[in-house]
Motif scaffolding. Structure first.
Motif, mmCIF file in Angstrom:
data_model
loop_
_atom_site.group_PDB
_atom_site.id
_atom_site.type_symbol
_atom_site.label_atom_id
_atom_site.label_comp_id
_atom_site.label_asym_id
_atom_site.label_seq_id
_atom_site.Cartn_x
_atom_site.Cartn_y
_atom_site.Cartn_z
ATOM 1 N N MET A 1 0.537 32.791 0.082
ATOM 2 C CA MET A 1 0.582 31.535 1.558
ATOM 3 C C MET A 1 1.562 30.914 0.679
ATOM 4 O O MET A 1 1.488 31.160 -0.738
ATOM 5 N N THR A 2 2.663 30.173 2.146
ATOM 6 C CA THR A 2 3.772 29.103 1.264
ATOM 7 C C THR A 2 2.625 28.201 0.092
ATOM 8 O O THR A 2 1.901 28.437 1.168
ATOM 9 N N ILE A 3 3.890 26.912 0.073
ATOM 10 C CA ILE A 3 2.803 26.129 -1.161
ATOM 11 C C ILE A 3 2.391 25.197 -0.114
ATOM 12 O O ILE A 3 1.359 24.360 -0.404
ATOM 13 N N VAL A 4 3.303 24.754 0.743
ATOM 14 C CA VAL A 4 2.815 23.685 1.510
ATOM 15 C C VAL A 4 1.821 23.990 1.903
ATOM 16 O O VAL A 4 1.023 23.372 2.150
ATOM 17 N N ASP A 5 1.570 24.719 3.027
ATOM 18 C CA ASP A 5 0.286 25.504 3.833
ATOM 19 C C ASP A 5 -0.941 25.385 3.024
ATOM 20 O O ASP A 5 -2.044 25.256 3.446
ATOM 21 N N ALA A 6 -0.838 26.438 1.769
ATOM 22 C CA ALA A 6 -2.230 26.112 0.921
ATOM 23 C C ALA A 6 -2.216 24.786 0.360
ATOM 24 O O ALA A 6 -3.843 25.157 0.516
ATOM 25 N N LEU A 7 -1.763 23.969 0.760
ATOM 26 C CA LEU A 7 -2.180 22.740 0.211
ATOM 27 C C LEU A 7 -2.738 22.021 0.726
ATOM 28 O O LEU A 7 -3.917 21.286 0.681
ATOM 29 N N VAL A 8 -2.008 22.252 2.384
ATOM 30 C CA VAL A 8 -3.071 21.512 4.095
ATOM 31 C C VAL A 8 -3.793 22.175 3.206
ATOM 32 O O VAL A 8 -4.990 21.837 4.133
ATOM 33 N N ILE A 9 -4.295 23.250 3.538
ATOM 34 C CA ILE A 9 -5.617 23.873 3.742
ATOM 35 C C ILE A 9 -6.786 23.784 2.458
ATOM 36 O O ILE A 9 -7.569 23.117 2.685
ATOM 37 N N VAL A 10 -6.097 23.694 1.361
ATOM 38 C CA VAL A 10 -6.701 22.996 0.150
ATOM 39 C C VAL A 10 -6.907 21.524 0.389
ATOM 40 O O VAL A 10 -8.539 20.884 0.135
ATOM 41 N N LYS A 11 -6.194 21.111 1.038
ATOM 42 C CA LYS A 11 -6.996 19.201 1.277
ATOM 43 C C LYS A 11 -8.006 19.079 1.537
ATOM 44 O O LYS A 11 -8.691 18.519 1.464
ATOM 45 N N GLY A 12 -8.249 20.078 2.620
ATOM 46 C CA GLY A 12 -9.768 19.752 3.839
ATOM 47 C C GLY A 12 -10.728 20.737 3.409
ATOM 48 O O GLY A 12 -12.120 20.450 3.471
ATOM 49 N N THR A 13 -10.908 20.450 1.624
ATOM 50 C CA THR A 13 -11.750 21.132 0.831
ATOM 51 C C THR A 13 -11.548 20.235 -0.109
ATOM 52 O O THR A 13 -13.239 20.172 -0.492
ATOM 53 N N PHE A 14 -11.680 18.674 0.048
ATOM 54 C CA PHE A 14 -11.541 17.586 -0.772
ATOM 55 C C PHE A 14 -12.723 17.361 -0.217
ATOM 56 O O PHE A 14 -12.186 16.185 1.709
ATOM 57 N N HIS A 15 -13.731 16.981 -0.780
ATOM 58 C CA HIS A 15 -15.249 15.432 -0.327
ATOM 59 C C HIS A 15 -14.775 14.502 -1.160
ATOM 60 O O HIS A 15 -14.892 13.693 0.090
ATOM 61 N N GLU B 1 -2.496 14.407 0.156
ATOM 62 C CA GLU B 1 -1.555 14.138 1.350
ATOM 63 C C GLU B 1 -0.725 13.913 0.983
ATOM 64 O O GLU B 1 0.640 14.505 1.594
ATOM 65 N N GLN B 2 0.151 13.268 0.243
ATOM 66 C CA GLN B 2 1.202 12.929 -0.893
ATOM 67 C C GLN B 2 1.747 13.657 -1.467
ATOM 68 O O GLN B 2 2.612 13.259 -1.036
ATOM 69 N N LEU B 3 1.258 13.961 -2.078
ATOM 70 C CA LEU B 3 1.652 15.343 -2.798
ATOM 71 C C LEU B 3 2.213 16.651 -1.101
ATOM 72 O O LEU B 3 3.432 17.185 -2.004
ATOM 73 N N VAL B 4 2.221 17.140 -1.071
ATOM 74 C CA VAL B 4 1.860 17.843 0.483
ATOM 75 C C VAL B 4 3.948 17.539 1.007
ATOM 76 O O VAL B 4 4.582 18.297 0.947
ATOM 77 N N GLU B 5 3.356 16.106 0.983
ATOM 78 C CA GLU B 5 5.127 14.992 1.531
ATOM 79 C C GLU B 5 6.018 15.618 0.895
ATOM 80 O O GLU B 5 6.838 15.449 0.707
ATOM 81 N N THR B 6 5.230 15.085 -0.676
ATOM 82 C CA THR B 6 6.535 15.607 -1.831
ATOM 83 C C THR B 6 7.140 16.753 -2.028
ATOM 84 O O THR B 6 8.041 16.810 -1.793
ATOM 85 N N VAL B 7 6.818 17.709 -1.383
ATOM 86 C CA VAL B 7 6.845 18.951 -1.971
ATOM 87 C C VAL B 7 7.093 19.236 -1.114
ATOM 88 O O VAL B 7 8.384 19.789 -0.628
ATOM 89 N N LYS B 8 7.270 19.108 1.051
ATOM 90 C CA LYS B 8 7.970 19.032 1.592
ATOM 91 C C LYS B 8 9.595 18.636 1.661
ATOM 92 O O LYS B 8 10.337 18.920 1.825
ATOM 93 N N ARG B 9 9.362 17.732 0.492
ATOM 94 C CA ARG B 9 10.812 16.812 0.146
ATOM 95 C C ARG B 9 11.847 17.963 -1.199
ATOM 96 O O ARG B 9 12.860 17.929 -1.504
ATOM 97 N N GLY B 10 11.317 18.865 -1.172
ATOM 98 C CA GLY B 10 11.602 19.859 -2.400
ATOM 99 C C GLY B 10 11.147 19.573 -3.208
ATOM 100 O O GLY B 10 11.974 19.925 -4.721
ATOM 101 N N GLU B 11 10.126 18.850 -4.064
ATOM 102 C CA GLU B 11 10.602 18.631 -5.496
ATOM 103 C C GLU B 11 9.406 18.968 -5.999
ATOM 104 O O GLU B 11 8.428 20.156 -5.021
ATOM 105 N N THR B 12 8.924 19.231 -6.550
ATOM 106 C CA THR B 12 7.860 19.961 -8.061
ATOM 107 C C THR B 12 5.928 19.385 -7.274
ATOM 108 O O THR B 12 6.230 18.530 -7.203
#
Length: 243
Positions: free
Chosen positions: A121-135, A144-155
């Motif tokens: 899975m791509t890093i963005v898709d993986a982070l979106v799924i992982v986000k849903g597991t956080f209580h 969520e902010q990390l997903v947006e950061t990665v979408k902009r091409g940052e690490t």
């Protein structure tokens, strides 16, 4: 593991409450008429128990109703996202609790992300799924902010490094190395094992501390009730010896 570790302390707590209720509700009232008839001067501990029993008999249902209403109110407030977010943020500043929550969250985060990345899975898709597991909503917000950061091409490491209170330097460093070398999934597996072992140690330590504390508390409470019952009896026997 946390739930299993709490079983024994909960048993001790329930036993303490049970013994205290038995002594105060069933034993004490049967002896009270004897104390009253002999006009024994009751000690402070006995008077305190009597006052507590009197209060419970008059206002017990109101107190119980208030506690139930309080629990329902808390559950309702936590169902509101803003309140839940603030509560989760508050958990992260409480000593011991914050360490437990952080290690639990980071172990789950690194384990889930490593499995998803290994599956292709791509890093963005993986982070979106992982986000849903956080209580913890506070952590979820930062993912969520990390997903947006990665979408902009940052690490990953760049954003995580900006949140040292949530993501420790060892995690950030391992992720940065993994991104540089292309072994991110392997490094995440190592991190998950590290945080799981840390969590194990915290749970063991917490259990070792809680058990004696609860035993001492149990002894103090039951001992106080027992002394409240025994002291007037001792006074009666002393008066009878003198007479």
């Amino acid at each position: 593991k946390v739930k299993s570790a709490m079983i024994y302390p909960i048993i001790i707590l329930v036993a303490t409450i049970g013994i205290t209720v038995f002594l105060a509700v069933f034993i004490f009232p049967k002896l009270l008429p004897i104390f009253t008839s002999l006009r024994v001067e009751l000690p402070m501990s006995t008077r305190f128990v009597l006052a507590s029993l009197k209060f419970i008999s008059h206002y017990g249902f109101w107190v119980l109703g208030g506690l139930i209403a309080f629990v329902v109110l808390i559950r309702f407030l936590l169902s509101l996202r803003k309140i839940h977010f603030l509560f989760d943020g508050f958990l992260l500043v409480i000593p011991v609790v914050s360490t437990l929550v952080k290690n639990l969250t980071l172990a789950s985060f690194t384990r889930s992300l490593s499995v998803l990345l290994k599956s292709g899975m791509t890093i963005v898709d993986a982070l979106v799924i992982v986000k849903g597991t956080f209580h913890n909503l506070y952590y979820r917000y930062h993912i969520e902010q990390l997903v947006e950061t990665v979408k902009r091409g940052e690490t990953l490491g760049r954003y995580l490094g900006m949140q040292p209170k949530l993501f420790p330097p060892i995690l950030v460093g391992m992720i940065e190395v993994g991104e540089t070398t292309g072994n991110l999934d392997e490094n995440l597996v190592y991190l998950s094992e590290y945080y799981e072992s840390e969590l194990d140690e915290i749970v063991k330590t917490l259990t070792m501390v809680l058990e004696p504390l609860l035993l001492v508390t149990m002894g103090l409470i039951v001992g106080f009730i027992a002394i409240s019952i025994i002291t007037p009896i001792y006074k009666i026997t002393q008066d009878l010896k003198i007479k």
